[in-house]
Motif scaffolding. Structure first.
Motif, short mmCIF file in Angstrom:
data_model
loop_
_atom_site.label_atom_id
_atom_site.label_comp_id
_atom_site.label_asym_id
_atom_site.label_seq_id
_atom_site.Cartn_x
_atom_site.Cartn_y
_atom_site.Cartn_z
N MET A 1 0.85 -1.19 0.00
CA MET A 1 0.00 0.00 0.00
C MET A 1 0.88 1.25 0.00
SD MET A 1 -3.03 1.09 2.68
CE MET A 1 -3.85 -0.48 2.45
N LEU A 2 0.57 2.19 -0.86
CA LEU A 2 1.34 3.42 -0.96
C LEU A 2 0.65 4.55 -0.20
CD1 LEU A 2 2.28 3.46 -4.76
CD2 LEU A 2 3.67 2.65 -2.86
N SER A 3 1.43 5.54 0.18
CA SER A 3 0.85 6.76 0.74
C SER A 3 0.32 7.63 -0.38
CB SER A 3 1.91 7.52 1.54
OG SER A 3 2.89 8.06 0.67
N ALA A 4 -0.50 8.59 -0.03
CA ALA A 4 -1.03 9.51 -1.04
C ALA A 4 0.10 10.28 -1.71
CB ALA A 4 -2.03 10.47 -0.40
N ALA A 5 1.11 10.66 -0.94
CA ALA A 5 2.23 11.40 -1.51
C ALA A 5 3.02 10.53 -2.50
CB ALA A 5 3.15 11.90 -0.40
N GLN A 6 3.23 9.26 -2.16
CA GLN A 6 3.94 8.36 -3.07
C GLN A 6 3.13 8.14 -4.34
OE1 GLN A 6 4.35 5.14 -0.21
NE2 GLN A 6 6.58 5.35 -0.23
N ASN A 7 1.82 8.03 -4.20
CA ASN A 7 0.97 7.83 -5.37
C ASN A 7 1.05 9.04 -6.31
OD1 ASN A 7 -0.85 6.08 -6.73
ND2 ASN A 7 -2.54 7.42 -6.17
N ASP A 8 1.10 10.22 -5.74
CA ASP A 8 1.26 11.43 -6.57
C ASP A 8 2.58 11.41 -7.32
OD1 ASP A 8 -1.18 12.38 -5.70
OD2 ASP A 8 -0.35 13.79 -4.25
N VAL A 9 3.64 10.98 -6.64
CA VAL A 9 4.97 10.99 -7.25
C VAL A 9 5.01 10.10 -8.49
CG1 VAL A 9 7.36 10.21 -6.91
CG2 VAL A 9 6.27 11.65 -5.19
N ILE A 10 4.38 8.93 -8.44
CA ILE A 10 4.52 7.97 -9.53
C ILE A 10 3.46 8.14 -10.63
CG2 ILE A 10 5.70 6.26 -8.13
CD1 ILE A 10 3.10 4.74 -7.85
N THR A 11 2.47 9.00 -10.40
CA THR A 11 1.41 9.15 -11.40
C THR A 11 1.42 10.49 -12.12
OG1 THR A 11 -0.15 9.88 -9.69
CG2 THR A 11 -0.13 7.53 -10.23
N ILE A 13 2.67 13.51 -14.28
CA ILE A 13 3.70 13.49 -15.34
C ILE A 13 3.91 14.83 -16.04
CG2 ILE A 13 3.61 11.04 -15.83
CD1 ILE A 13 1.58 13.68 -17.76
N THR A 14 3.28 15.89 -15.57
CA THR A 14 3.48 17.18 -16.23
C THR A 14 4.89 17.69 -15.96
OG1 THR A 14 2.42 18.22 -14.31
CG2 THR A 14 1.05 17.83 -16.25
N ALA A 15 5.29 18.70 -16.72
CA ALA A 15 6.65 19.23 -16.62
C ALA A 15 6.95 19.66 -15.19
CB ALA A 15 6.83 20.39 -17.58
N GLY A 16 8.09 19.27 -14.69
CA GLY A 16 8.50 19.64 -13.35
C GLY A 16 8.15 18.63 -12.29
N LYS A 17 7.18 17.75 -12.54
CA LYS A 17 6.84 16.71 -11.58
C LYS A 17 7.87 15.59 -11.66
CE LYS A 17 2.97 18.51 -10.05
NZ LYS A 17 2.79 18.91 -8.63
N PRO A 18 8.11 14.87 -10.56
CA PRO A 18 9.17 13.83 -10.57
C PRO A 18 9.00 12.79 -11.67
CG PRO A 18 8.55 14.34 -8.31
CD PRO A 18 7.59 15.09 -9.19
N ALA A 19 7.81 12.22 -11.81
CA ALA A 19 7.61 11.23 -12.88
C ALA A 19 7.65 11.88 -14.25
CB ALA A 19 6.29 10.48 -12.68
N GLY A 20 7.23 13.14 -14.34
CA GLY A 20 7.32 13.87 -15.60
C GLY A 20 8.77 14.04 -16.03
N LYS A 21 9.64 14.33 -15.09
CA LYS A 21 11.06 14.45 -15.42
C LYS A 21 11.62 13.12 -15.89
CE LYS A 21 11.98 18.20 -12.09
NZ LYS A 21 12.72 18.56 -10.84
#
Length: 442
Positions: A1-11, A13-21
């Motif tokens: 189970m992921l935290s809400a913050a972790q879920n945001d990180v991996i989903t 994808i816009t410019a500047g977001k970690p997964a976006g980079k």
């Protein structure tokens, strides 16, 4: 189970977001090559949250530019192809495929304004029927020498489809071998003369048993997940008897694709490409080892489900995925027709636009998903720390990533590991174009 913050990180994808980079470190499918056929080869493209325009100029050269004209931000997707570039209809400003401003015809004749104007452009390349774009900084990576990229044009077929949810949940359904025994269950088997081009219809290698029967009668596979130099190998074993086991080998290609068998002679390499945070396209290259692909049949099959020009599905949330309770009771497990893309679409879209992973409870069948998320988070961190992530390859590295080997077949229960590798070698040795020793990622 992921935290809400972790879920945001991996989903996200816009410019500047970690997964976006992270995703901007790779070539991304932007369009099918056939989308630029016809009298006006211009297509609006939304990719990783960016609004772009893709076109071929009069000489056939590809260009990908930011979609808003740098004059007063009018939409270049409505532009005119003429005079060596793409011309904005607002005031006639003309741009070549590299974003250079060639003309500003409404300005005074002695104006030097266009010499100081440059529209942002992005590298593009056509591979196996897909136009790939690179939205990152610096030099783009090299393409690995995988089957889908080195097979001759007659042996590959590309298609795509729109999905109304986040890219990651669309990708993760392909990492789950167990779901096929339920989500894609058919209560009756079909004749093999109707199996061409259709997932889970053909017989496996060295077997007369159709995949529909294997999945239906053996719903609890033993799943193994192995790390490779390209991502993950996923092996699903369904023991048919003490002597025979059905072996299915699939691959997760980091960061957002997988390679799976379609039949004993054809594979699918499929990307899940974010439009934005809440929608994506799947892009697939079907690669044949034994004979040229019947592209008309493949395309006609898929256009029964998708509409042009945007490859939107004909069924979805808006019509309950074609759900029929009589069919569910008598023909298919879902009651949603015979196309497995619809089944997958329901499964992933019903999780919400972005799945809330804080509420899920994973089991043993989800071990590939767990392993992939760990890699994804680690590689996001690598990019943040200035390190090249997995599968960002230079020319020499790209030559070492081949295949990857994938198959399903019925072999000996005790020697299944040697069996599946021999099946792949046998298929390659019979192909005119294939690399006979693909990487096993070990």
């Amino acid at each position: 189970m992921l935290s809400a913050a972790q879920n945001d990180v991996i989903t996200q994808i816009t410019a500047g977001k970690p997964a976006g980079k992270l995703l901007r470190c790779y070539w991304q499918p932007a369009a099918l090559a056939v989308e630029l056929e016809g009298e006006r080869p211009i297509r609006p493209v939304k990719l990783l949250g960016q609004n772009l325009v893709l076109f071929r100029d009069e000489s056939g050269k590809l260009g990908l530019l930011d979609r808003d004209c740098p004059h007063r931000n009018a939409d270049l997707a409505f532009g005119r192809l003429e005079d060596g570039g793409l011309r904005c209809p607002f005031h006639g400003w003309l741009f070549d495929t590299d974003g250079n401003c060639l003309q500003t015809p409404a300005e005074p004749k002695d104006s030097k304004l266009c010499k100081h104007i440059h529209q942002k452009s992005y590298p593009v390349i056509e591979k196996s029927g897909i136009i790939f774009a690179y939205l990152g900084e610096g030099e783009p990576p090299a393409f690995p020498e995988m089957d889908c990229f080195i097979a001759p044009e007659p042996y590959v077929f590309a298609f795509k489809g729109l999905i109304d949810c986040n890219w990651l949940q669309a990708l993760e359904v392909g990492m789950d071998p167990a779901h096929a025994s339920f989500l894609h269950r058919f209560f009756e088997d079909e004749a093999q003369d109707a199996a061409y081009g259709r997932q889970f219809r053909a017989t496996s290698a060295d077997s007369e048993i159709p995949m529909t029967r294997v999945l239906r009668e053996f719903p609890c596979p033993d799943i193994a997940v192995e790390p490779t130099d390209y991502g993950l190998r996923v092996i699903a074993l369904r023991e048919l008897s003490e002597e025979q086991t059905h072996v299915r080998v699939t691959n997760v290609l980091f960061p957002q694709a997988f390679t799976i068998p379609l039949s004993a002679t054809m594979t699918i390499t499929q990307w899940h490409v974010p439009i934005d945070d809440t929608s994506c396209y799947w892009y697939a290259i079907f690669t044949s080892f034994d004979q040229p692909v019947d592209k008309k049949t493949m395309r006609d099959q898929r256009l029964k489900l998708y509409t042009l020009p945007d490859y939107r599905p004909r069924v979805g949330r808006f019509n309950d995925y074609g759900f029929d309770p009589y069919e569910q009771a008598n023909q298919t497990y879902t009651g949603m027709g015979e196309d497995i893309n619809v089944h997958d679409q329901w499964a992933i879209e019903s999780q919400g636009k972005i799945q809330d992973r804080t509420r899920e409870h994973l089991g043993q069948t989800d071990k590939a998903i767990v392993a992939f998320r760990r890699i994804l988070i680690a590689e996001i961190r690598a990019v943040e720390n200035g390190t090249a992530p997995l599968m960002v390859l230079n020319e020499e590295q790209a030559k070492t990533v081949r295949g990857p080997a994938t198959m399903d077949g019925v072999g000996p229960t005790q020697d299944w590991q040697e069996y599946w590798q021999n099946v792949d070698k046998r298929r390659r040795q019979g192909a005119l174009w294939a690399v006979t020793e693909p990487t096993l990622g070990e």
